[in-house]
Design an enzyme around this catalytic site. Sequence first.
Site, PDB file in Angstrom:
ATOM      1  CB  SER A 164      -0.871  -0.021   1.252  1.00  0.00           C
ATOM      2  OG  SER A 164      -1.302   1.287   1.560  1.00  0.00           O
ATOM      3  CD  GLU A 191      -7.804  -7.643  -3.171  1.00  0.00           C
ATOM      4  OE1 GLU A 191      -7.924  -7.646  -1.952  1.00  0.00           O
ATOM      5  OE2 GLU A 191      -7.193  -6.745  -3.789  1.00  0.00           O
TER       6      GLU A 191
END
Length: 461
Positions: free
Chosen positions: A279, A292
Amino acid sequence: MSDKKLWSGRFNQPTDAFVEAFTASVEFDQRLYRYDIAGSIAHARMLSRAGILSEQECDAIVTGLERIRDRIDQGSFPWSVELEDVHMNIESALTDAIGYAGKKLHTGRSRNDQVATDIRLWLRDEIAEIRRGILTLQQALLESAERETETIMPGFTHLQTAQPITFGHHMMAWFEMLERDRGRLADCSRRMNVMPLGAAALAGTTYPIDRHYSAQLLGFERPAENSLDAVSDRDFAIEFSAAAALIMMHLSRMSEELIIWSSAQFAFIELSDSFCTGSSIMPQKKNPDVPELIRGKSGRIFGHLISLLTLMKGQPLAYNKDNQEDKEPLFDCVDNLKGSLRIFADMIPAIHCRRENMRAAALKGFATATDLADYLVRRGTPFRDAHEVVGKAVARCVEKGCDLADLTLQELQAFSPGIDEKVFTVLTLEGSVAARNHIGGTAPDQVRAAIARARDRLAQE
Ligand code: ARG
């Protein structure tokens, strides 16, 4: 190259430039060029054998088409939007290159049977490649299953702990889903493998063509039975998209489990760094981006299935220009499916199982409650009564904050006097999985046998 339209004979006005761009498909259907050329070569050979083209004309056409294919391979072919689609670009380049004979190639055919043939040829190859992609993923699953036949984890229903299972058994469940997917694609390919060529625009042609011969040259099972159906049928594309949607649905479910298992709360597995990203703001993060994204991509593939169904539902026989819209959804399906399968097959072997965490999780949540009920049944208690007794024992454990195996023999006997020492083997995780010892069950011996059978099946390919 001359950009004169091949159909301009009856027209007085030039096409509006925007209409030209709007109706053109060359930007995307150029992808079919190898199949378009293969179809044209087979068509020319058939025409020559039937005496409709001379041998010299046929040779000039074949050599000319092969040169065009080389130029396209090398990226030096000047695609032109004015020439609308892949078919007219190639035909026009052929006539530019070889002259008079080039103009004869389109004898006894139409772009309608031509495009229907091209897509089938293209999709037949793509399906073969996708099936190989599934097989590679299945092999990765078999290896993972084999490494983890004894690895115990909680099995879930409603995402609540249900009964202990092995990780190997779980991997083999994924294997089975993919085995059906591979079979569906084989079925689809078999049904698709009939040849539209010779249907011409819609009604067939007045030339003495030999459709069996061109079908044989192109590796089709047989010529399509009905010319109207041959040019307009796109159910093969829908069938493929439905199979693709099912595969993506399966990959999406598998992704979902990988995502859950790799969370800090579950911590059953660790995905390799190469399939995750960090991140930009939270330094601690390792996000399972690859699963994902695959889960997300399932949405667009489902969308393509709906696009194609809707594309066809209002079309009267035979060919309509609507059909040009079949290509982009198909291309996108194929690209994303191949990509997802490939990345999944790479990701599976790189999964690290955190066996201790799985085991600790299986020890929580009364995973062996059914085993206790089965134990009571073996000693003569009817199942419904056993269910009741164990339910009470579980409630007691919840009160005490312990597991069934932590209760003393005396405590257990308070629920059912017939219980003896042997109950504790039944309550162990190993005892629980080993007891499910029949075909399809989670016992390690059964999983090993299932892996062996699966290997045999794959070896028959
Ligand atoms: N580009 C067209 C398609 O993809 C080829 C067939 C066009 N036929 C016609 N009669 N306009 O379907």
